[in-house]
Design a protein around this motif. Structure first.
Motif, PDB file in Angstrom:
ATOM      1  N   ASP A 169      67.703 -98.979  68.854  1.00 34.81           N
ATOM      2  CA  ASP A 169      68.440-100.245  68.775  1.00 34.81           C
ATOM      3  C   ASP A 169      68.393-100.855  67.376  1.00 34.81           C
ATOM      4  N   GLU A 170      67.295-100.673  66.649  1.00 35.26           N
ATOM      5  CA  GLU A 170      67.156-101.220  65.301  1.00 35.26           C
ATOM      6  C   GLU A 170      67.939-100.413  64.266  1.00 35.26           C
ATOM      7  N   ALA A 171      68.196 -99.161  64.548  1.00 29.57           N
ATOM      8  CA  ALA A 171      68.786 -98.245  63.564  1.00 29.57           C
ATOM      9  C   ALA A 171      70.271 -98.501  63.352  1.00 29.57           C
ATOM     10  N   SER A 172      70.698 -98.311  62.110  1.00 29.92           N
ATOM     11  CA  SER A 172      72.133 -98.288  61.819  1.00 29.92           C
ATOM     12  C   SER A 172      72.653 -96.857  61.934  1.00 29.92           C
ATOM     13  N   VAL A 173      71.786 -95.895  61.648  1.00 32.30           N
ATOM     14  CA  VAL A 173      72.121 -94.469  61.743  1.00 32.30           C
ATOM     15  C   VAL A 173      70.932 -93.732  62.326  1.00 32.30           C
ATOM     16  N   ILE A 174      71.220 -92.724  63.146  1.00 26.44           N
ATOM     17  CA  ILE A 174      70.182 -91.873  63.716  1.00 26.44           C
ATOM     18  C   ILE A 174      70.397 -90.467  63.176  1.00 26.44           C
ATOM     19  N   ILE A 175      69.322 -89.864  62.704  1.00 27.60           N
ATOM     20  CA  ILE A 175      69.332 -88.461  62.283  1.00 27.60           C
ATOM     21  C   ILE A 175      68.449 -87.734  63.281  1.00 27.60           C
ATOM     22  N   ALA A 176      68.979 -86.685  63.908  1.00 28.41           N
ATOM     23  CA  ALA A 176      68.241 -86.091  65.018  1.00 28.41           C
ATOM     24  C   ALA A 176      68.515 -84.607  65.168  1.00 28.41           C
ATOM     25  N   HIS A 177      67.657 -83.986  65.955  1.00 31.67           N
ATOM     26  CA  HIS A 177      67.926 -82.641  66.455  1.00 31.67           C
ATOM     27  C   HIS A 177      69.123 -82.762  67.398  1.00 31.67           C
TER      28      HIS A 177
END
Length: 168
Positions: free
Chosen positions: A61-69
Motif C-alpha cells: 500500500d505504501e509503494a508507488s512501484v513494486i518490483i517482484a518475482h
C-alpha cells in the motif's frame, strides 16, 4: 517508495543484486526489499528476510512501484491495489525455481498488457532507469466475478452451466 519482493519460496539474489547496484548508482534511498530466507544481503537498500501478511500489505500500500518475482500472488495483489509492477521471472534453468512457470506467466501477462517485465538482468537495469514512468495497469477486482464462481460451483456439484434454477 519502491517495494521489492522475492516471494516466500526461495530467495532471488539475481534480482536483488541488480536492484541494490542500481540503488547505489542512482542514489535512491526509497527502496525496501523483502529478500527471502538465506538470500544475499543488500548493501544499499533497506531489507528484511520475511514479512508477515499484514506487514507485506502495508509495504504494498505504501509503494508507488513494486518490483517482484513473477509469482501470481504478488502480481494479483499489485493489480488489485492499483500499483505499478515490474516483474522479473525466476528461472528453473538457473536453479531459482522448480520449473519455468514464471517465464510462461510473464510472457502471457505481457501479451495481455497487464504487467511490465524484465526477462533478464540487463533488461531489469534498463527498466530501473525509467522506473518512475511506470504506471499502474488496469485495476482488477480483488475477487473473481460472480459468474465464474457460479460456473465453478455448478461444475463441482455437477450442475450444467445455466441450469442452476432448474429442478432435477
Amino acid at each position: 517508495m519502491i517495494f521489492v519482493t522475492v516471494g516466500t519460496d526461495n530467495s532471488f539474489d539475481r534480482m536483488v543484486k541488480v536492484v541494490d547496484e542500481w540503488a547505489e548508482k542512482s542514489g535512491r534511498k526509497d527502496i525496501v526489499a523483502q529478500i527471502g530466507v538465506g538470500g544475499w544481503r543488500p548493501k544499499h537498500v533497506d531489507w528484511c528476510e520475511m514479512l508477515n501478511p499484514s506487514e507485506f500489505m502495508e509495504r504494498i500500500d505504501e509503494a508507488s512501484v513494486i518490483i517482484a518475482h513473477a509469482g501470481m500472488g504478488t502480481i494479483l495483489t499489485a493489480l488489485s491495489r492499483g500499483k505499478a509492477i515490474l516483474v522479473m521471472p525466476k528461472r528453473a534453468s538457473l536453479g531459482e525455481h522448480r520449473n519455468e512457470h514464471q517465464m510462461a506467466t510473464s510472457r502471457h501477462l505481457v501479451e495481455l498488457g497487464r504487467i511490465n517485465v524484465a526477462f533478464d538482468e540487463e533488461e531489469l537495469r534498463e527498466k530501473l532507469e525509467v522506473i518512475d514512468t511506470l504506471v499502474p495497469k488496469e485495476l482488477i477486482e480483488e475477487f473473481a466475478a460472480a459468474e465464474l464462481i457460479d460456473g465453478l460451483r455448478g461444475f463441482i456439484h455437477g450442475v450444467p452451466v445455466g441450469s442452476e434454477g432448474c429442478s432435477r
